[in-house]
Design an enzyme around this catalytic site. Structure first.
Site, PDB file in Angstrom:
ATOM      1  N   LYS A  79       0.843  -1.166   0.071  1.00 32.62           N
ATOM      2  CA  LYS A  79      -0.063   0.050   0.103  1.00 32.62           C
ATOM      3  C   LYS A  79       0.980   1.244  -0.005  1.00 32.62           C
ATOM      4  CE  LYS A  79      -3.981   1.794   2.543  1.00 32.62           C
ATOM      5  NZ  LYS A  79      -4.810   1.628   3.766  1.00 32.62           N
ATOM      6  N   SER A 154      -9.641   1.686   2.894  1.00 36.21           N
ATOM      7  CA  SER A 154      -8.937   2.472   2.042  1.00 36.21           C
ATOM      8  C   SER A 154      -7.741   1.691   1.130  1.00 36.21           C
ATOM      9  CB  SER A 154      -8.166   3.460   2.834  1.00 36.21           C
ATOM     10  OG  SER A 154      -7.174   2.905   3.815  1.00 36.21           O
ATOM     11  N   SER A 178      -9.767  -0.793   7.140  1.00 35.03           N
ATOM     12  CA  SER A 178      -9.288  -0.574   5.734  1.00 35.03           C
ATOM     13  C   SER A 178      -8.570  -1.824   5.137  1.00 35.03           C
ATOM     14  CB  SER A 178      -8.274   0.578   5.600  1.00 35.03           C
ATOM     15  OG  SER A 178      -9.086   1.731   5.540  1.00 35.03           O
TER      16      SER A 178
END
Ligand code: GLN
Length: 487
Positions: A79, A154, A178
């Site tokens: 990420k 996210s 997330s």
């Protein structure tokens, strides 16, 4: 078939047996990325040259017998809020759109030590604020199960990349769900560890008291292997814990006889999509058939989790994001007169609407006149939520519920109503407030063919309980590949 369709454990075995090389695995990933990115946009940065270079180095180490284990030679995605030395790290924001860190996050470093190859950096909601991956400055990511839908957020880029088989597994971060919610919406497995288990060194902070890094993969065994690689005490993170029980793969056992599983009634009330409810309760029945002892109970305070979370997360974010001022990092506005105007223009131009909303909300709840009424009250609520979980875990080994109230939203649906989007975090945020571990695993699809996720929550440091329960469930069904991945 692409090597990315394998689990990390299976791929590493093939590499070890010299059936395939690390370079072949990496080249397969890069081909998948090349073929699918125009549709999906899971990545902000793909580091093809770097990945091939790492592949050759790791192959050498494997050949020399210096690197083995379930991640040796496995291509993974990271990420984009985890710092990677020499590789762009944007947090999905314009303000960091040119930021190249001079160091690597501890969790990423640990994965590299275990032999994983970093393919690149995945798309995310700006500064991890959101539940759809639509707030990224770099544009949205699409859900590989249906390109008209969002992947969740996210960590939407990481979850979609795993589901679409662009990579074998990925790292995500979870401040309020997330990892678990996009995991559920993309039909993959994601684990949020107990707070303090994985070092946050090199993770760009959102809500520091809530943030944890965790694995995203096709199955529980891969998540356990990744977690085992990244869970370690780190003196560079003051909240890092000394744990002796990080042999998570030892919990991959199909025996759950007598395991006490609590089902909170509050998690199955109004607002839960009936199809999600049916699928999660059917999965609970499977665990019961395998010998677990299921019992309903009232967890209480569920309705207070979202408001308390948003007050605390925004308060911490408003403070954490102060450092982005156009001087120390990233973007700086072009035309300005004087220092104040430079700050103002840089931040006005550099942050997106959702981030600004949260900085304002956070500054407001921390301001002298409102601190007691909002921030302090939220902290007290957090303490009560913790207590409610403590009481529950006196009677249960795991708590079972949905990961999200619905399946994936259509593109644009979440952004149009932020408050409604916040309410979608109802089953995940209390876990972060309390600092507990939780895993989300796929348990079926709705009648549109969109994946449904079940969440298993464990007591402090009891990852092994949720790994065991999730693994036992998984043994009853084959991994369901996303149809898009197969093309
Ligand atoms: N959706 C939640 C938020 O926007 C959770 C985000 C996260 O876990 N990073 O705050």
């Amino acid at each position: 078939m692409s090597l990315t369709s394998l689990t990390a454990v299976a791929l590493a075995k093939k590499i070890k047996a010299r059936e395939v090389s690390v370079e072949e695995a990496v080249r397969d990933s890069l081909t998948q990325i090349q073929q699918k990115e125009a549709d999906l946009h899971c990545f902000i940065t793909v580091d093809a040259d770097g990945a091939l270079r790492q592949a050759r180095e790791i192959q050498k180490a494997i050949d020399a017998g210096e690197c083995s284990g379930p991640l040796a030679g496995v291509p993974i995605a990271v990420k984009d809020n985890l710092c990677t030395r020499g590789l762009l790290t944007t947090c999905g924001s314009k303000i960091l759109s040119n930021f190249v860190p001079s160091y690597t996050a501890q969790a990423v470093y640990s994965l590299k030590q275990a032999g994983a190859v970093i393919l690149g950096k995945t798309n995310m909601d700006e500064f991890a604020m959101g539940s759809t991956t639509e707030t990224s400055y770099f544009g949205l990511t699409k859900n590989p199960w249906n390109l008209a839908y969002v992947p969740g957020g996210s960590s939407g880029g990481s979850c979609a990349a795993v589901a679409a088989e662009e990579c074998v597994c990925a790292l995500g971060t979870d401040t309020g769900g997330s990892i678990r919610q996009p995991g559920a919406w993309c039909g993959v497995t994601g684990l949020k560890p107990t707070y303090g288990t994985v070092s946050r060194y090199g993770l760009v902070a959102y809500g520091s008291s809530l943030d944890q890094i965790g694995p995203i993969a096709k199955d529980v065994a891969d998540c356990a292997a990744m977690l085992e690689a990244i869970a370690a005490y780190d003196k560079k993170d003051a909240t890092s814990m000394q744990r002796k029980d990080t042999d998570f793969t030892s919990a991959l056992s199909d025996d759950i006889k007598g395991m006490r599983i609590g089902i909170p009634r509050d998690y199955f009330k109004d607002g839960l999509d009936p199809q999600v409810k049916t699928a999660v309760l059917a999965a609970a029945d499977v665990l019961k058939e395998k010998g677990a002892v299921l019992k309903e109970f009232d967890l209480s305070l569920t309705d207070y989790a979202v408001p308390a979370y948003y007050v605390i997360a925004c308060a911490e974010a408003s403070s954490n994001l102060e450092r982005f001022d156009g001087i120390k990092y990233g973007y700086r506005a072009n035309a300005y007169e004087g220092l104040h105007m430079m700050y103002k223009k840089t931040r006005s131009e550099g942050f997106g609407a959702e981030v600004k909303r949260r900085i304002m909300l956070g500054s407001f709840v921390l301001s002298a006149g409102y601190y007691d009424a909002y921030y302090l009250k939220a902290l007290r609520t957090k303490a009560l939520i913790k207590q409610a979980f403590d009481t529950a875990f006196a009677s249960f080994d795991c708590i079972l519920g949905p990961a999200a109230p619905t399946t994936a939203l259509k593109i644009g649906q979440g952004l149009s109503d932020p408050l409604k989007m916040y309410l979608g975090d109802i089953y995940t945020v209390s876990v972060n407030l309390a600092g507990l571990p939780a895993i989300s695993i796929p348990v079926g699809t709705d009648d549109l063919g969109l994946p449904i996720g079940m969440q298993l929550i464990g007591g402090y440091f009891q990852e092994k309980n949720i790994i065991r329960a999730a693994y036992a469930f998984e043994q009853t069904r084959a991994y369901v590949r996303c149809p898009y991945a197969k093309q």
